[in-house]
Design an enzyme around this catalytic site. Structure first.
Site, PDB file in Angstrom:
ATOM      1  N   LYS A   1       0.862  -1.186   0.000  1.00 20.84           N
ATOM      2  CA  LYS A   1       0.000   0.000   0.000  1.00 20.84           C
ATOM      3  C   LYS A   1       0.890   1.226   0.000  1.00 20.84           C
ATOM      4  O   LYS A   1       1.844   1.316   0.788  1.00 20.84           O
ATOM      5  CB  LYS A   1      -0.872  -0.023   1.269  1.00 20.84           C
ATOM      6  CG  LYS A   1      -1.828   1.135   1.384  1.00 20.84           C
ATOM      7  CD  LYS A   1      -3.185   0.808   0.785  1.00 20.84           C
ATOM      8  CE  LYS A   1      -4.013   2.033   0.501  1.00 20.84           C
ATOM      9  NZ  LYS A   1      -3.734   2.666  -0.818  1.00 20.84           N
TER      10      LYS A   1
ATOM     11  N   LYS B   1       5.230   1.776  -3.188  1.00 17.25           N
ATOM     12  CA  LYS B   1       5.129   3.133  -3.726  1.00 17.25           C
ATOM     13  C   LYS B   1       5.348   3.050  -5.228  1.00 17.25           C
ATOM     14  O   LYS B   1       6.011   2.143  -5.718  1.00 17.25           O
ATOM     15  CB  LYS B   1       6.206   4.029  -3.090  1.00 17.25           C
ATOM     16  CG  LYS B   1       5.965   5.507  -3.250  1.00 17.25           C
ATOM     17  CD  LYS B   1       4.996   6.052  -2.217  1.00 17.25           C
ATOM     18  CE  LYS B   1       4.628   7.483  -2.498  1.00 17.25           C
ATOM     19  NZ  LYS B   1       3.855   8.076  -1.396  1.00 17.25           N
TER      20      LYS B   1
ATOM     21  N   ASP C   1      -0.451  10.832  -4.538  1.00 16.78           N
ATOM     22  CA  ASP C   1       0.703  11.495  -3.908  1.00 16.78           C
ATOM     23  C   ASP C   1       0.901  12.757  -4.742  1.00 16.78           C
ATOM     24  O   ASP C   1      -0.043  13.211  -5.411  1.00 16.78           O
ATOM     25  CB  ASP C   1       1.935  10.571  -3.928  1.00 16.78           C
ATOM     26  CG  ASP C   1       3.094  11.096  -3.072  1.00 16.78           C
ATOM     27  OD1 ASP C   1       3.062  10.913  -1.848  1.00 16.78           O
ATOM     28  OD2 ASP C   1       4.036  11.723  -3.616  1.00 16.78           O
TER      29      ASP C   1
ATOM     30  N   THR D   1      -4.779  13.322   5.369  1.00 23.45           N
ATOM     31  CA  THR D   1      -3.360  13.523   5.694  1.00 23.45           C
ATOM     32  C   THR D   1      -3.179  14.842   6.446  1.00 23.45           C
ATOM     33  O   THR D   1      -2.491  14.893   7.471  1.00 23.45           O
ATOM     34  CB  THR D   1      -2.492  13.487   4.421  1.00 23.45           C
ATOM     35  OG1 THR D   1      -2.831  12.319   3.670  1.00 23.45           O
ATOM     36  CG2 THR D   1      -1.018  13.443   4.770  1.00 23.45           C
TER      37      THR D   1
HETATM   38  P1  NDP Z   1       0.161  17.713  -4.262  1.00 30.30           P
HETATM   39  O1  NDP Z   1       0.635  17.407  -5.615  1.00 30.30           O
HETATM   40  O2  NDP Z   1      -1.303  17.826  -4.012  1.00 30.30           O
HETATM   41  O3  NDP Z   1       0.836  19.066  -3.726  1.00 30.30           O
HETATM   42  C1  NDP Z   1       2.205  19.200  -3.669  1.00 30.30           C
HETATM   43  C2  NDP Z   1       2.531  20.623  -3.280  1.00 30.30           C
HETATM   44  O4  NDP Z   1       3.923  20.738  -3.054  1.00 30.30           O
HETATM   45  C3  NDP Z   1       2.184  21.620  -4.372  1.00 30.30           C
HETATM   46  O5  NDP Z   1       1.848  22.846  -3.796  1.00 30.30           O
HETATM   47  C4  NDP Z   1       3.499  21.703  -5.139  1.00 30.30           C
HETATM   48  O6  NDP Z   1       3.634  22.915  -5.864  1.00 30.30           O
HETATM   49  C5  NDP Z   1       4.507  21.621  -4.023  1.00 30.30           C
HETATM   50  N1  NDP Z   1       5.761  21.023  -4.516  1.00 30.30           N
HETATM   51  C6  NDP Z   1       5.916  19.860  -5.185  1.00 30.30           C
HETATM   52  N2  NDP Z   1       7.201  19.650  -5.502  1.00 30.30           N
HETATM   53  C7  NDP Z   1       7.865  20.692  -5.027  1.00 30.30           C
HETATM   54  C8  NDP Z   1       9.225  21.071  -5.029  1.00 30.30           C
HETATM   55  N3  NDP Z   1      10.157  20.301  -5.624  1.00 30.30           N
HETATM   56  N4  NDP Z   1       9.561  22.227  -4.421  1.00 30.30           N
HETATM   57  C9  NDP Z   1       8.610  22.992  -3.820  1.00 30.30           C
HETATM   58  N5  NDP Z   1       7.305  22.690  -3.791  1.00 30.30           N
HETATM   59  C10 NDP Z   1       6.949  21.563  -4.380  1.00 30.30           C
HETATM   60  O7  NDP Z   1       0.810  16.605  -3.308  1.00 30.30           O
HETATM   61  P2  NDP Z   1       0.383  16.179  -1.841  1.00 30.30           P
HETATM   62  O8  NDP Z   1      -0.136  17.334  -1.082  1.00 30.30           O
HETATM   63  O9  NDP Z   1      -0.433  14.948  -1.964  1.00 30.30           O
HETATM   64  O10 NDP Z   1       1.800  15.716  -1.245  1.00 30.30           O
HETATM   65  C11 NDP Z   1       2.674  16.630  -0.581  1.00 30.30           C
HETATM   66  C12 NDP Z   1       3.653  15.833   0.272  1.00 30.30           C
HETATM   67  O11 NDP Z   1       2.929  15.043   1.230  1.00 30.30           O
HETATM   68  C13 NDP Z   1       4.533  14.836  -0.487  1.00 30.30           C
HETATM   69  O12 NDP Z   1       5.786  14.747   0.149  1.00 30.30           O
HETATM   70  C14 NDP Z   1       3.788  13.517  -0.304  1.00 30.30           C
HETATM   71  O13 NDP Z   1       4.634  12.398  -0.445  1.00 30.30           O
HETATM   72  C15 NDP Z   1       3.310  13.687   1.127  1.00 30.30           C
HETATM   73  N6  NDP Z   1       2.188  12.842   1.511  1.00 30.30           N
HETATM   74  C16 NDP Z   1       1.005  12.896   0.834  1.00 30.30           C
HETATM   75  C17 NDP Z   1      -0.056  12.122   1.244  1.00 30.30           C
HETATM   76  C18 NDP Z   1      -1.405  12.227   0.619  1.00 30.30           C
HETATM   77  O14 NDP Z   1      -2.355  11.633   1.164  1.00 30.30           O
HETATM   78  N7  NDP Z   1      -1.583  12.975  -0.459  1.00 30.30           N
HETATM   79  C19 NDP Z   1       0.074  11.148   2.352  1.00 30.30           C
HETATM   80  C20 NDP Z   1       1.348  11.237   3.045  1.00 30.30           C
HETATM   81  C21 NDP Z   1       2.350  12.037   2.606  1.00 30.30           C
HETATM   82  P3  NDP Z   1       3.175  23.001  -7.398  1.00 30.30           P
HETATM   83  O15 NDP Z   1       1.690  23.169  -7.369  1.00 30.30           O
HETATM   84  O16 NDP Z   1       3.899  24.173  -7.920  1.00 30.30           O
HETATM   85  O17 NDP Z   1       3.598  21.725  -8.056  1.00 30.30           O
END
Ligand code: NDP
Length: 447
Positions: A92, A128, A168, A211
């Site tokens: 998962k 993953k 993700d 999350t």
């Molecule tokens: P989203 O794609 O919904 O959002 C990601 C956010 O982070 C966007 O605002 C994006 O900006 C920004 N971002 C992405 N890459 C970069 C970078 N290299 N530098 C700066 N900002 C960046 O993803 P999630 O919210 O789902 O995920 C965010 C984090 O949380 C990740 O690390 C993910 O692994 C973790 N996570 C997510 C879960 C989930 O349920 N979704 C569960 C557990 C962990 P932009 O819009 O410009 O791309």
């Protein structure tokens, strides 16, 4: 360097066998550091080869994903799914679509997922996946064709009792919908093969929020143990995606004022408190850049570049964007400005040097494996509802999420104490997550 020569050799072997994958090395090193006292007390984990087996994925799937742009050009991306460990349940873990994705990123995320999933107390193994495809700037039909091509290969390896991917970075409700449609079409099965689904076709109420809400429930528990809370605190949140938006929503409900958010281009500061409806409209509905916020909120400011967000003075920092976004310098800036708690919504957002700065300064630190486990925990609740062919209310799901996050905090905190590192939730989360998986592996023999 570890005190144990066994762990030193193991780490060296991981580096040699997985060259050029620094994120994976970083994730493994942190876990092995935490496990040093466990291995000392319980040599059976060494003699049974549990650690050697844990750092080697059960299966790595890597494939070509060809698709066609709206103007007829053929593009080839690379797809991945790493099925890391199935000792305690079906694999998962989410799918990430981002140009930075390569095998090392998926390996680090899959490895962390083993311990995180174990911490939830639910029967889910670690996996993953993802692709170097960038959904940004693509039309809906391009995203659909990509997702269909991706699933046309992935369906061979996943299933409701085998491996259940979710979202993700870059994989939200739209992508999950296209992936699910293609899976169903190819297999003729209507089953819970993905989580994060839409509510009309088997999704769970509360999964979208899980999350971010879970991060705040965990952080609140961490603060309460020190006689504090979110109430009246200022909060900085990086990112403006799924995790960041719902962390902002819950932190605000709990009485905090969120004053800054970002995307991969820059960050906004609004000292009146972020207007979350405006952020949702910009990021969730219109898929625009965060700088649009200042056109409707002229008292707010926008600054180009991401790392500057950590120089904004706050009581609590919630990194919710991506890995290694807080380095030593950013951590020092946060400490200098009086931050009292940092809790990780993103996976591995703080570098080891940054974590050391927080520890030295006595900042409360909630590590990702524990603090952001609410997403996958609620995904497991979605799997349960799909198996039952029932849907629970939002309140039921949210109450279960809340209980799970409190349990994770308590388990991580007491494991840290039991192994002589009180307050060290990094070690506590790694140890508590490890013990369940390791004991299951011991019971199942050398497989
Ligand atoms: P989203 O794609 O919904 O959002 C990601 C956010 O982070 C966007 O605002 C994006 O900006 C920004 N971002 C992405 N890459 C970069 C970078 N290299 N530098 C700066 N900002 C960046 O993803 P999630 O919210 O789902 O995920 C965010 C984090 O949380 C990740 O690390 C993910 O692994 C973790 N996570 C997510 C879960 C989930 O349920 N979704 C569960 C557990 C962990 P932009 O819009 O410009 O791309």
């Amino acid at each position: 360097m570890f005190k144990s020569s066994y762990l030193n050799e193991l780490m060296e072997r991981v580096i040699a066998r997985n060259p050029h994958e620094p994120e994976f090395h970083q994730a493994v090193r942190e876990v092995l550091e935490s496990l040093e006292p466990v291995v000392e007390q319980s040599p059976e984990y060494v003699t049974s080869g549990v650690l050697e087996r844990l750092v080697e994925p059960e299966r790595i799937i890597k494939f070509r994903v060809p698709w066609t742009t709206d103007d007829g050009k053929v593009v080839v991306n690379r797809g991945f799914r790493i099925q890391f460990n199935s000792a305690i349940g079906p694999y998962k873990g989410g799918l990430r679509f981002h140009p930075s994705v390569y095998e090392g990123i998926i390996k680090f995320l899959g490895f962390e997922q083993i311990f995180k999933n174990s911490l939830t107390g639910l029967p889910i193994g670690g996996g993953k996946g993802g692709s170097d495809f960038d959904p940004k700037g693509k039309s809906d039909s391009e995203v659909m064709r990509f997702c269909q091509s991706y699933m046309t290969e992935l369906f061979k390896y996943v299933g409701a009792d085998v491996d259940v991917p979710a979202g993700d970075i870059g994989v939200g409700a739209r992508e999950i919908g296209y992936l699910y449609g293609q899976y169903k079409r190819i297999t003729n099965l209507y089953e819970g093969v993905l989580t994060g689904k839409g509510l009309t076709y088997g999704g769970s109420l509360g999964r979208k929020q899980a999350t971010g809400y879970g991060l705040c429930y965990f952080t609140q528990a961490m603060l309460e143990a020190k006689g504090s809370s979110f109430d009246g605190k200022t909060v900085v949140i990086s990112g403006s995606g799924n995790v960041a938006i719902y962390a902002c929503e819950k932190a605000t409900t709990l009485g905090a004022k969120v004053i800054a958010m970002s995307d991969s281009n820059g960050y906004i500061v609004d000292n009146n408190g972020i207007d979350l409806d405006a952020i949702k409209e910009i990021k969730e509905v219109k898929r625009q850049r965060i700088k649009e916020y200042i056109t409707t909120h002229p008292t707010a400011t926008y600054t180009e570049g991401c790392s500057g967000i950590w120089t904004v003075k706050c009581d609590i920092a919630l990194p919710c964007a991506t890995q290694n976004e807080i380095n030593e310098e950013s951590a020092k800036a946060l400490v200098k400005n009086g931050v009292s708690a940092v809790s990780e919504g993103a996976n591995m957002p703080s570098t080891p040097e940054a974590i050391a700065v927080f520890r030295e300064a006595g900042v409360l630190f909630g590590p990702a494996k524990a603090a952001n486990a609410g997403g996958v925990a609620t995904s497991a609740l979605e799997m349960t509802q799909n198996s039952e062919r029932l849907s629970w209310t939002f309140e039921e799901v949210d109450a279960k999420l809340h209980t799970i996050m409190i349990n994770i905090y308590n388990n991580a905190s007491s494991a840290a104490e039991r192994y002589g590192m009180p307050g060290n939730l990094v070690a506590g989360a790694n140890i508590a997550g490890f013990l369940k998986v390791a004991d299951a592996m011991l019971a199942q023999g050398v497989v």
